[in-house]
Design a protein around this motif. Sequence first.
Motif, PDB file in Angstrom:
ATOM      1  N   SER A 196      37.142 -39.294   8.036  1.00 25.81           N
ATOM      2  CA  SER A 196      35.735 -38.998   8.338  1.00 25.81           C
ATOM      3  C   SER A 196      35.562 -37.630   8.989  1.00 25.81           C
ATOM      4  O   SER A 196      34.566 -36.944   8.759  1.00 25.81           O
ATOM      5  N   ARG A 197      36.537 -37.232   9.805  1.00 32.59           N
ATOM      6  CA  ARG A 197      36.445 -35.929  10.491  1.00 32.59           C
ATOM      7  C   ARG A 197      37.219 -34.827   9.771  1.00 32.59           C
ATOM      8  O   ARG A 197      37.148 -33.658  10.165  1.00 32.59           O
ATOM      9  N   HIS A 198      37.974 -35.205   8.742  1.00 36.46           N
ATOM     10  CA  HIS A 198      38.806 -34.248   7.985  1.00 36.46           C
ATOM     11  C   HIS A 198      39.765 -33.495   8.898  1.00 36.46           C
ATOM     12  O   HIS A 198      39.955 -32.279   8.768  1.00 36.46           O
ATOM     13  N   TYR A 206      42.239 -29.811   3.833  1.00 42.16           N
ATOM     14  CA  TYR A 206      42.461 -29.587   2.400  1.00 42.16           C
ATOM     15  C   TYR A 206      43.492 -30.528   1.785  1.00 42.16           C
ATOM     16  O   TYR A 206      43.785 -30.431   0.591  1.00 42.16           O
ATOM     17  N   ASN A 207      44.100 -31.394   2.603  1.00 41.10           N
ATOM     18  CA  ASN A 207      45.158 -32.297   2.131  1.00 41.10           C
ATOM     19  C   ASN A 207      46.339 -31.511   1.551  1.00 41.10           C
ATOM     20  O   ASN A 207      46.873 -31.831   0.489  1.00 41.10           O
ATOM     21  N   LEU A 208      46.779 -30.491   2.291  1.00 44.11           N
ATOM     22  CA  LEU A 208      47.860 -29.616   1.833  1.00 44.11           C
ATOM     23  C   LEU A 208      49.204 -30.080   2.387  1.00 44.11           C
ATOM     24  O   LEU A 208      49.266 -30.754   3.413  1.00 44.11           O
ATOM     25  N   LEU A 266      46.969 -21.540  -1.697  1.00 44.65           N
ATOM     26  CA  LEU A 266      46.827 -22.988  -1.541  1.00 44.65           C
ATOM     27  C   LEU A 266      45.375 -23.434  -1.626  1.00 44.65           C
ATOM     28  O   LEU A 266      45.076 -24.621  -1.497  1.00 44.65           O
ATOM     29  N   GLY A 267      44.456 -22.470  -1.800  1.00 42.30           N
ATOM     30  CA  GLY A 267      43.043 -22.814  -1.920  1.00 42.30           C
ATOM     31  C   GLY A 267      42.266 -22.745  -0.616  1.00 42.30           C
ATOM     32  O   GLY A 267      41.116 -23.203  -0.548  1.00 42.30           O
ATOM     33  N   VAL A 268      42.857 -22.179   0.423  1.00 39.93           N
ATOM     34  CA  VAL A 268      42.156 -22.047   1.710  1.00 39.93           C
ATOM     35  C   VAL A 268      41.076 -20.970   1.580  1.00 39.93           C
ATOM     36  O   VAL A 268      41.298 -19.909   0.995  1.00 39.93           O
ATOM     37  N   LYS A 269      39.894 -21.252   2.134  1.00 41.15           N
ATOM     38  CA  LYS A 269      38.745 -20.352   2.000  1.00 41.15           C
ATOM     39  C   LYS A 269      38.421 -19.677   3.326  1.00 41.15           C
ATOM     40  O   LYS A 269      38.444 -20.319   4.380  1.00 41.15           O
ATOM     41  N   GLY A 270      38.114 -18.402   3.252  1.00 43.38           N
ATOM     42  CA  GLY A 270      37.809 -17.618   4.444  1.00 43.38           C
ATOM     43  C   GLY A 270      36.666 -18.181   5.260  1.00 43.38           C
ATOM     44  O   GLY A 270      36.679 -18.124   6.498  1.00 43.38           O
TER      45      GLY A 270
END
Length: 381
Positions: free
Chosen positions: A154-156, A271-273, A341-345
């Motif tokens: 819920s909080r990621h 991001y579940n990395l 890895l898809g991380v966004k600024g």
Amino acid sequence: MSAFFIPSINLMGAGCLQDAINNIQSQGFKKGLIVCGKVLSKLGIVDNVQTQLFMKGIETVVFDGSQPNPTISNVNEGLAILESHDCNFIVSLGGGSAHDCAKGIALVATNGGCIKDYEGVNLSSKPQLPLIAINTTAGTASEMTLFCIITDESRHIKMAIVDKNTTPLISVNDPELMLGKPASLTAATGMDALTHAIEAYVSTNATPITDAVAIKAIALIQTNLRIVVKDGKNLEAREQMAYAQFMAGMPFNNASLGYVHAMAHQLGGFYNLPHGVCNAILLPHVQRFNASVCPERLHDIATAMGVDTTGMTPKQGADAAIKAIITLSADVHIPNGLRELGVKGEDLSILAENALKDACGLTNPRKADLDEIIEIFSAAM
């Protein structure tokens, strides 16, 4: 005053799985829950352990729903199976995810409530259900630590549960169970172990005991990680990495960690990395931030990583350590940056805010503010 936590029984070396089975029998356990992921279940490793336990008169049921980043839901699902079958002990089989999920189940089984209630440091009142942690990767050291990392969907975010009551009863590191693991997994878990050792060595809670095992772990990883990534069936190098990751776990279990883990937990939760990959990418950038306050410590790390530091100043040694970390990461094919890895600024601000709340950052040698954590994330992009 300092304490030193470790499981009561620690079994190491090729073939020690059989010793573990005998030890479980000698404890008098009758019915257990095996916690694992679906991949191990499909490979037949779970069936093998279950059969060996059955031959010793021990019944087991399997919960194979532990995800790579285990969640509150995973803990609740496993707990429901444990309670419905009246199990009195748990076997975790796998890497850090399976062990963490099992710890969550075991802690709530005896203390009640929800695993979320125990986020923080030593918030439980009772020892968890007895846990035997059988390792199949060389990296997380979760099989022997008091750390339990669970994702709150819920909080990621990844919750850090740091609790002496989550220490397993028995840890098992049989390198025969680690043979043939994919090169990418081997690299990620190996770099995770390196991060444990380095963060513990520069930790504000470091002691002579944690220093000794941290430095030896770094040297073993430097010598063996490239070999096992290239040849996953090399039993000798696998065994040395099993020792290395255990030795890296000993210092971080007692001296704690730093901003690498505090930041990597947010990337995993958001991001579940893969945790080890995040650690590997962040490690040189955090140590560059730390270098101004602990150059002598990083100089020691450079020496352990095989650098000839003769005549180097502490600053030069620190720079050499950071370079050696980057070289090892590249040699084992870790991605170059978080952007891959898809991380966004645009997410860095919230990631940094959450990182500053993570208990792992409390022992980082240099304190950072929000802008500085954002800068480290940005540099790692």
